[in-house]
Design an enzyme around this catalytic site. Structure first.
Site, PDB file in Angstrom:
ATOM      1  N   TRP A  49       0.831  -1.200   0.000  1.00 11.79           N
ATOM      2  CA  TRP A  49       0.000   0.000   0.000  1.00 11.79           C
ATOM      3  C   TRP A  49       0.872   1.259   0.000  1.00 11.79           C
ATOM      4  O   TRP A  49       0.719   2.153  -0.843  1.00 11.79           O
ATOM      5  CB  TRP A  49      -0.878  -0.044   1.251  1.00 11.79           C
ATOM      6  N   HIS A  99      12.007  -5.339   4.933  1.00 12.09           N
ATOM      7  CA  HIS A  99      11.373  -5.867   6.144  1.00 12.09           C
ATOM      8  C   HIS A  99      12.401  -6.024   7.270  1.00 12.09           C
ATOM      9  O   HIS A  99      12.067  -6.528   8.339  1.00 12.09           O
ATOM     10  CB  HIS A  99      10.772  -7.250   5.873  1.00 12.09           C
ATOM     11  N   ARG A 147       1.981  -1.277  12.248  1.00  8.61           N
ATOM     12  CA  ARG A 147       0.563  -1.648  12.300  1.00  8.61           C
ATOM     13  C   ARG A 147       0.289  -2.391  13.605  1.00  8.61           C
ATOM     14  O   ARG A 147       1.189  -3.041  14.148  1.00  8.61           O
ATOM     15  CB  ARG A 147       0.237  -2.554  11.104  1.00  8.61           C
ATOM     16  N   PHE A 187      -7.695   0.783  -1.380  1.00 11.47           N
ATOM     17  CA  PHE A 187      -7.585  -0.676  -1.395  1.00 11.47           C
ATOM     18  C   PHE A 187      -8.309  -1.254  -2.608  1.00 11.47           C
ATOM     19  O   PHE A 187      -7.819  -2.168  -3.261  1.00 11.47           O
ATOM     20  CB  PHE A 187      -8.166  -1.276  -0.102  1.00 11.47           C
ATOM     21  N   ALA A 227      -8.845   0.128  -5.545  1.00 17.93           N
ATOM     22  CA  ALA A 227      -8.100   0.375  -6.777  1.00 17.93           C
ATOM     23  C   ALA A 227      -6.894  -0.557  -6.884  1.00 17.93           C
ATOM     24  O   ALA A 227      -6.598  -1.098  -7.958  1.00 17.93           O
ATOM     25  CB  ALA A 227      -7.644   1.831  -6.836  1.00 17.93           C
ATOM     26  N   GLY A 277      -7.614  -5.705   3.757  1.00 16.84           N
ATOM     27  CA  GLY A 277      -7.238  -4.325   4.023  1.00 16.84           C
ATOM     28  C   GLY A 277      -8.029  -3.694   5.150  1.00 16.84           C
ATOM     29  O   GLY A 277      -8.202  -2.479   5.197  1.00 16.84           O
TER      30      GLY A 277
END
Length: 313
Positions: free
Chosen positions: A71, A128, A150, A249, A251, A271
């Protein structure tokens, strides 16, 4: 991301085909104590990475797996494209396509870093990795780092579905089995709580900006504006709306066949925020609450995650 879409799709296809012939215990290798997938990473690549020379105008997106990396990659790529159009009037050429590299720093062959020297600036690089495993040149040259985090319960939930969708990652018969591994530091790319704890040491650096998945979800317009300001990119209202629309999300999922090939639906599943409530038991909630408090409770990143808002039943 369409420009590098074929690179991503080809690499995923190749990795999945290779992994489909392997036993579960053959899928991972350990480097400096952290497990990685053998189909996309290698010890040779990690050794070559140590001498990677970062440029001061590189843009690093650091995020633990399943934190919203694809994203934010879309947003960053679009912002850089907007900026480049203002500074140079040129069309993408076949040569540009040949120069494209898979954007994840630690993924690919050991020769990729030599090829990356030919990429035009600014290079958008995704990783990552924890900070101590990144090349020292990134910090020495004060490269701008966008740190995406997150809430850990949604990270675990998304990671569970992701692992069961790709052959390159060990799959799990039950959520309980996965949760045990997640909490026992046996995850691919390492323990998320340790990841947060290590990155928290850099949270006050002027070249590091932290943004959460949840705040982007709440107000994508404001999030894009903050990121653009951090990168020193000015946007017209029209350009802002374009970046915002392309990074919805819906799109990105619609476009996922181009960007991620046959596995687009696995990379773009829901999402959502708070999907963890569909899986966590009361005991698992308590265990994760305790771990969060132990590793990052009271820290800058811990407060930024608004754990009380997003992770309490």
């Amino acid at each position: 991301m369409e420009k590098s879409g074929k690179k991503i799709a080809d690499l995923v296809d190749k990795a999945e085909a290779e992994a489909s012939t392997m036993r579960r215990d053959e899928l991972l290798f350990s480097y400096n104590g952290t497990p990685y997938p053998v189909t996309v990473c290698s010890p040779e690549t990690f050794r070559a990475l140590e001498s990677f020379e970062a440029r001061s105008d590189d843009i690093i997106l650091a995020a633990y797996p399943k934190s919203g990396t694809n994203w934010l990659s879309q947003i960053l790529t679009d912002l850089v494209t907007v900026s480049q159009k203002k500074t140079q009037d040129r069309e993408s050429s076949a040569n540009d396509e040949e120069l494209e590299e898979f954007p994840y720093l630690e993924v690919g062959d050991a020769e990729k870093y030599e090829r990356m020297t030919k990429l035009p600036s600014p290079r958008v690089i995704v990783t990552h990795l924890r900070p101590e495993n990144l090349p020292k040149s990134i910090f020495k040259n004060k490269v701008k780092i966008l740190l995406l985090i997150r809430n850990p319960k949604d990270v675990a939930t998304s990671y569970y579905h992701f692992s069961n969708g790709l052959a390159s990652f060990p799959s799990y018969e039950t959520w309980d089995d996965f949760f045990t591994d997640f909490m026992s530091k046996r995850m691919v790319w390492g323990c998320y709580f340790e990841y947060l704890s290590k990155w928290n040491k850099y949270a006050d650096e002027e070249n590091v900006m932290t943004i959460t998945y949840e705040e982007l979800k709440e107000n994508r317009v404001l999030g894009v504006q903050k990121i653009a300001a951090f990168l020193g990119i000015s946007l017209t209202e029209e350009e802002l709306q374009l970046v915002v629309e392309r990074s919805s999300f819906q799109a990105m999922k619609k476009n996922s066949q181009k960007t991620h090939g046959a596995f687009g639906d696995i990379f773009f599943r829901k999402g959502d925020v708070s999907d963890w409530k569909n899986l966590f038991s009361e005991d698992q909630n308590e265990k994760m609450d305790k771990a969060f408090e132990e590793y990052v409770g009271g820290t800058k990143l811990g407060k930024k995650l608004k754990y009380e808002v997003y992770c309490k039943a």
